[in-house]
Design an enzyme around this catalytic site. Sequence first.
Site, PDB file in Angstrom:
ATOM      1  N   PRO A  10      -4.444 -73.988-108.461  1.00  0.00           N
ATOM      2  CA  PRO A  10      -2.930 -74.051-108.777  1.00  0.00           C
ATOM      3  C   PRO A  10      -2.038 -73.154-107.995  1.00  0.00           C
ATOM      4  O   PRO A  10      -1.533 -72.044-108.302  1.00  0.00           O
ATOM      5  CB  PRO A  10      -3.287 -73.484-110.648  1.00  0.00           C
ATOM      6  CG  PRO A  10      -3.668 -72.662-111.013  1.00  0.00           C
ATOM      7  CD  PRO A  10      -5.406 -72.920-109.844  1.00  0.00           C
ATOM      8  N   ASN A  11      -0.825 -74.183-108.236  1.00  0.00           N
ATOM      9  CA  ASN A  11       0.377 -73.924-108.015  1.00  0.00           C
ATOM     10  C   ASN A  11       0.481 -73.424-106.222  1.00  0.00           C
ATOM     11  O   ASN A  11       1.336 -73.237-105.211  1.00  0.00           O
ATOM     12  CB  ASN A  11       1.201 -72.571-108.221  1.00  0.00           C
ATOM     13  CG  ASN A  11       1.522 -72.966-110.286  1.00  0.00           C
ATOM     14  OD1 ASN A  11       2.164 -73.897-109.970  1.00  0.00           O
ATOM     15  ND2 ASN A  11       0.686 -71.943-110.499  1.00  0.00           N
ATOM     16  N   ARG A  18       7.370 -71.834-102.905  1.00  0.00           N
ATOM     17  CA  ARG A  18       7.032 -70.989-104.082  1.00  0.00           C
ATOM     18  C   ARG A  18       7.417 -69.055-103.256  1.00  0.00           C
ATOM     19  O   ARG A  18       6.397 -68.884-102.503  1.00  0.00           O
ATOM     20  CB  ARG A  18       5.670 -71.424-104.774  1.00  0.00           C
ATOM     21  CG  ARG A  18       4.917 -70.293-105.652  1.00  0.00           C
ATOM     22  CD  ARG A  18       3.455 -70.711-105.749  1.00  0.00           C
ATOM     23  NE  ARG A  18       2.697 -69.002-106.713  1.00  0.00           N
ATOM     24  CZ  ARG A  18       1.807 -69.210-107.212  1.00  0.00           C
ATOM     25  NH1 ARG A  18       0.502 -69.863-106.456  1.00  0.00           N
ATOM     26  NH2 ARG A  18       1.507 -68.546-107.578  1.00  0.00           N
ATOM     27  N   ASN A  75      -9.665 -69.357-103.751  1.00  0.00           N
ATOM     28  CA  ASN A  75      -8.278 -68.841-104.041  1.00  0.00           C
ATOM     29  C   ASN A  75      -7.925 -69.288-105.339  1.00  0.00           C
ATOM     30  O   ASN A  75      -7.674 -70.291-105.485  1.00  0.00           O
ATOM     31  CB  ASN A  75      -7.470 -68.741-103.098  1.00  0.00           C
ATOM     32  CG  ASN A  75      -6.228 -68.632-104.230  1.00  0.00           C
ATOM     33  OD1 ASN A  75      -5.822 -67.950-104.806  1.00  0.00           O
ATOM     34  ND2 ASN A  75      -5.305 -67.747-102.836  1.00  0.00           N
ATOM     35  N   ALA A  78      -3.986 -68.425-110.044  1.00  0.00           N
ATOM     36  CA  ALA A  78      -3.871 -67.795-111.522  1.00  0.00           C
ATOM     37  C   ALA A  78      -5.284 -67.479-112.184  1.00  0.00           C
ATOM     38  O   ALA A  78      -5.311 -67.036-113.830  1.00  0.00           O
ATOM     39  CB  ALA A  78      -2.943 -68.408-112.972  1.00  0.00           C
ATOM     40  N   HIS A  81      -7.189 -64.758-113.452  1.00  0.00           N
ATOM     41  CA  HIS A  81      -7.098 -63.905-114.116  1.00  0.00           C
ATOM     42  C   HIS A  81      -8.023 -64.333-115.317  1.00  0.00           C
ATOM     43  O   HIS A  81      -8.187 -63.552-116.852  1.00  0.00           O
ATOM     44  CB  HIS A  81      -5.514 -63.216-114.048  1.00  0.00           C
ATOM     45  CG  HIS A  81      -5.363 -62.793-112.875  1.00  0.00           C
ATOM     46  ND1 HIS A  81      -5.595 -62.335-112.571  1.00  0.00           N
ATOM     47  CD2 HIS A  81      -3.651 -64.007-112.217  1.00  0.00           C
ATOM     48  CE1 HIS A  81      -5.224 -62.537-110.953  1.00  0.00           C
ATOM     49  NE2 HIS A  81      -4.407 -63.285-111.339  1.00  0.00           N
ATOM     50  N   HIS A 101      -6.962 -64.244-101.840  1.00  0.00           N
ATOM     51  CA  HIS A 101      -6.180 -63.526-102.428  1.00  0.00           C
ATOM     52  C   HIS A 101      -4.995 -63.730-101.860  1.00  0.00           C
ATOM     53  O   HIS A 101      -5.498 -62.540-100.352  1.00  0.00           O
ATOM     54  CB  HIS A 101      -6.027 -62.823-103.565  1.00  0.00           C
ATOM     55  CG  HIS A 101      -6.735 -63.232-104.799  1.00  0.00           C
ATOM     56  ND1 HIS A 101      -6.192 -64.288-105.649  1.00  0.00           N
ATOM     57  CD2 HIS A 101      -8.030 -62.309-105.191  1.00  0.00           C
ATOM     58  CE1 HIS A 101      -6.966 -64.210-106.486  1.00  0.00           C
ATOM     59  NE2 HIS A 101      -8.155 -63.067-106.621  1.00  0.00           N
ATOM     60  N   LEU A 102      -4.035 -64.099-101.370  1.00  0.00           N
ATOM     61  CA  LEU A 102      -3.004 -64.474-100.141  1.00  0.00           C
ATOM     62  C   LEU A 102      -2.159 -63.072-100.003  1.00  0.00           C
ATOM     63  O   LEU A 102      -1.884 -62.298 -99.542  1.00  0.00           O
ATOM     64  CB  LEU A 102      -2.625 -64.993 -99.831  1.00  0.00           C
ATOM     65  CG  LEU A 102      -1.917 -66.485-100.157  1.00  0.00           C
ATOM     66  CD1 LEU A 102      -1.662 -67.840-100.376  1.00  0.00           C
ATOM     67  CD2 LEU A 102      -2.542 -67.173 -98.543  1.00  0.00           C
ATOM     68  N   ARG A 112      -2.134 -58.562-112.967  1.00  0.00           N
ATOM     69  CA  ARG A 112      -2.839 -59.478-111.682  1.00  0.00           C
ATOM     70  C   ARG A 112      -3.784 -59.315-111.160  1.00  0.00           C
ATOM     71  O   ARG A 112      -4.419 -59.386-110.241  1.00  0.00           O
ATOM     72  CB  ARG A 112      -2.264 -59.539-110.400  1.00  0.00           C
ATOM     73  CG  ARG A 112      -1.242 -61.062-110.508  1.00  0.00           C
ATOM     74  CD  ARG A 112      -0.025 -61.102-109.652  1.00  0.00           C
ATOM     75  NE  ARG A 112       1.326 -61.569-110.059  1.00  0.00           N
ATOM     76  CZ  ARG A 112       1.304 -63.082-110.343  1.00  0.00           C
ATOM     77  NH1 ARG A 112       0.174 -63.582-110.183  1.00  0.00           N
ATOM     78  NH2 ARG A 112       2.628 -63.496-110.558  1.00  0.00           N
TER      79      ARG A 112
END
Length: 144
Positions: A10-11, A18, A75, A78, A81, A101-102, A112
């Site tokens: 997501p996102n 972003r 990836n 969110a 978590h 994770h970037l 996180r």
Amino acid sequence: MKHFYVINGPNLNRLGKREPTVYGKETLEDLEAYVSTKAEALGCKVTCFQSNIEGEIVNWIHQAEDEQAAGILLNPAAFTHYSYAIREAISSVAVPVIEIHLSNVHAREPFRHQSVTAAVTKGQIVGFGFRGYELALRALLEEE
Ligand code: DQA
């Protein structure tokens, strides 16, 4: 030719817009082009997916096994978590998964620092931006 799934959560479709100070100015399209180019250079191929919907990610993890993918670059964003559904999808397949994770999640907010998914993956690569996806591909290719 080995085939890998690249699944972004997501996102991540908002990359570029972003929080650019955290995630950079490049877009999801740039990321997918980057991974495809690296895969080609390494003699394998990738299929890229992105969704904001947990169940779609679960379905793609199952599909990776059905389609005999050699591995998954995941990836979960969110969902990392708190998604037990994604954790259990990973556990339900024999396909090796690398969590990416970037950003360096350990240098960010406490929520996180926990990943409910990492324990059922082969390993986790964090903090290397796009390069993390290339490192994951190399690691999976060197596995067998
Ligand atoms: C992220 C880190 C997560 O904590 C966050 O929710 C994301 C992106 C990363 O790639 O750095 O959406 O997975």
